[in-house]
Design an enzyme around this catalytic site. Structure first.
Site, PDB file in Angstrom:
ATOM      1  N   ASN A 172      -3.937   9.123   4.285  1.00 43.52           N
ATOM      2  CA  ASN A 172      -2.861   8.472   4.859  1.00 43.52           C
ATOM      3  C   ASN A 172      -2.962   8.356   6.263  1.00 43.52           C
ATOM      4  O   ASN A 172      -2.374   7.539   7.259  1.00 43.52           O
ATOM      5  CB  ASN A 172      -1.666   8.902   4.592  1.00 43.52           C
ATOM      6  CG  ASN A 172      -1.248   9.016   2.842  1.00 43.52           C
ATOM      7  OD1 ASN A 172      -1.757   7.851   2.222  1.00 43.52           O
ATOM      8  ND2 ASN A 172      -0.468   9.908   2.286  1.00 43.52           N
ATOM      9  N   HIS A 201      -6.207  -5.649  -2.868  1.00 38.74           N
ATOM     10  CA  HIS A 201      -7.167  -5.658  -1.793  1.00 38.74           C
ATOM     11  C   HIS A 201      -7.471  -6.940  -1.348  1.00 38.74           C
ATOM     12  O   HIS A 201      -8.218  -7.330  -0.494  1.00 38.74           O
ATOM     13  CB  HIS A 201      -8.346  -4.536  -1.790  1.00 38.74           C
ATOM     14  CG  HIS A 201      -8.233  -3.275  -1.784  1.00 38.74           C
ATOM     15  ND1 HIS A 201      -9.210  -2.322  -1.864  1.00 38.74           N
ATOM     16  CD2 HIS A 201      -6.962  -2.572  -1.400  1.00 38.74           C
ATOM     17  CE1 HIS A 201      -8.733  -1.265  -1.570  1.00 38.74           C
ATOM     18  NE2 HIS A 201      -7.436  -1.293  -1.337  1.00 38.74           N
ATOM     19  N   ARG A 248       0.968  -1.286  -0.017  1.00 35.53           N
ATOM     20  CA  ARG A 248       0.083   0.147   0.073  1.00 35.53           C
ATOM     21  C   ARG A 248       0.874   1.283   0.056  1.00 35.53           C
ATOM     22  O   ARG A 248       0.563   2.254  -0.432  1.00 35.53           O
ATOM     23  CB  ARG A 248      -1.007   0.162   1.148  1.00 35.53           C
ATOM     24  CG  ARG A 248      -1.788   1.011   1.224  1.00 35.53           C
ATOM     25  CD  ARG A 248      -3.071   0.734   2.153  1.00 35.53           C
ATOM     26  NE  ARG A 248      -4.111   1.732   2.055  1.00 35.53           N
ATOM     27  CZ  ARG A 248      -4.228   2.795   3.282  1.00 35.53           C
ATOM     28  NH1 ARG A 248      -3.548   2.682   4.076  1.00 35.53           N
ATOM     29  NH2 ARG A 248      -5.192   3.702   2.998  1.00 35.53           N
ATOM     30  N   HIS A 283       0.688   4.497  -2.666  1.00 38.21           N
ATOM     31  CA  HIS A 283       0.363   5.711  -2.173  1.00 38.21           C
ATOM     32  C   HIS A 283       1.407   6.743  -2.499  1.00 38.21           C
ATOM     33  O   HIS A 283       1.365   7.817  -2.608  1.00 38.21           O
ATOM     34  CB  HIS A 283       0.033   5.777  -0.922  1.00 38.21           C
ATOM     35  CG  HIS A 283      -1.319   5.384  -0.239  1.00 38.21           C
ATOM     36  ND1 HIS A 283      -2.337   6.124   0.574  1.00 38.21           N
ATOM     37  CD2 HIS A 283      -2.073   4.169  -0.661  1.00 38.21           C
ATOM     38  CE1 HIS A 283      -3.440   5.533   0.668  1.00 38.21           C
ATOM     39  NE2 HIS A 283      -3.265   4.435   0.014  1.00 38.21           N
TER      40      HIS A 283
END
Length: 328
Positions: free
Chosen positions: A101, A200, A67, A71
């Site tokens: 975040n 995911h 992740r 990001h």
């Protein structure tokens, strides 16, 4: 003279536009799987070993590092800017405090440990951005997912943009149209978007991100039994915002196509997840991935390579950071 001046300005503008279009692929052209063959030949094995230790200690570490890579790349390119801490003394505000975040991203200590292992092997040679790219690939592989060749040669930004993080990162309430547009803005197709959303298949989300969905907000798009189960830990009021639920309840710590099988049963945890299978343009692809794990794995690996080639803007101050949390 005026006519010449206008023509000159038009010519210069045309060159600038051409350069901007051409340089969207500049990073991809500069990256190479052999980038560290002479300067740090052991880097891949060092990163792999460090990630193996991290995932063995905490299976969630793999999803967290993956992740971080998403990001990072979605905010001004893959430049490790997401890893920078705020610096009060220099009034520098990083991306960690951005809405998508804050109280959500984790795994920074894992990246620190991987970087430390790399520095011990090859000092001041391998960028944090490359460490993160390699660690993400290894995280997926260690959790049972596909492997791919990571192109290397990224450099680290000396700055970050909290505003860009707030603007560029898709949220849990995003519509399908918004998701497609967000990825298209990065040069990624709708197919890339759906494949990358398959990340995911591992990881957890906080109650605050799905409370509305399971408490009536998406009543026509969520499996009723699934929603009732989630409401036990995430009621409409009184529940802890930080209560966690797996993004893929079927196989929460295995990188497989379970996420897509869950979507086909309307058991997507986030609104943005279920938007991929809700009567729209991606339904057929979700069905394909749900029934064909190899097809998902192949598309995911290819999309990760494309996303990993997203470049910082031309002129961005870059370096190889010794500490991923601060500029040199």
């Amino acid at each position: 003279m005026a006519a010449v001046s206008v023509s000159s300005r038009v010519f210069v503008l045309a060159l600038a536009l051409l350069a901007a279009v051409t340089c969207r692929g500049c990073l991809a052209a500069a990256l190479s799987t052999k980038y560290y063959d002479k300067t740090c030949p052991a880097v891949q094995s060092v990163v792999r070993s460090a990630m193996a230790r991290a995932v063995a200690a905490d299976p969630r570490a793999g999803a967290s590092v993956l992740r971080l890579f998403f990001h990072d790349c979605f905010v001004n390119g893959c430049d490790a800017s997401v890893l920078l801490d705020d610096d009060v003394s220099s009034q520098f505000t990083g991306e960690k405090g951005a809405s998508p975040n804050l109280n959500s991203l984790r795994g920074f200590e894992v990246v620190d440990a991987v970087k430390a292992a790399v520095e011990a092997s090859c000092k001041a040679t391998v960028s944090c951005a490359d460490v993160l790219a390699l660690a993400s690939r290894d995280a997926v592989a260690l959790l049972g997912g596909p492997k791919w060749n990571v192109k290397l040669g990224r450099k680290d930004a000396r700055t970050a943009s909290q505003a860009a993080a707030n603007t560029n990162l898709p949220g849990p309430g995003s519509s399908l149209a918004s998701l497609v547009a967000s990825f298209a803005a990065k040069g990624l197709s709708a197919r890339d978007m759906t494949a990358l959303s398959g990340a995911h298949t591992v990881g957890r989300a906080r109650c605050v991100t799905f409370r509305g969905r399971v408490n009536g907000g998406d009543a026509d798009a969520v499996n009723a039994t699934f929603a009732a189960q989630l409401r036990q830990a995430c009621p409409a009021s009184g529940g802890a915002d930080g209560s966690l639920a797996p993004l893929d309840a079927e196989t929460p710590d295995a990188f497989d196509n379970g996420y897509f099988r869950e979507l086909a049963q309307r058991r997507g945890l986030l609104h943005s997840d279920q938007e991929l299978f809700n009567g729209g343009s991606q339904d057929a692809l979700v069905r394909k991935y749900a029934g064909n794990g190899a097809a998902f794995a192949s598309d995911f690996a290819k999309a990760m390579v494309r996303m990993g080639s997203l470049a910082p803007a031309v002129g961005t101050p870059l370096e190889v950071r010794l500490n991923c949390r601060r500029p040199n």
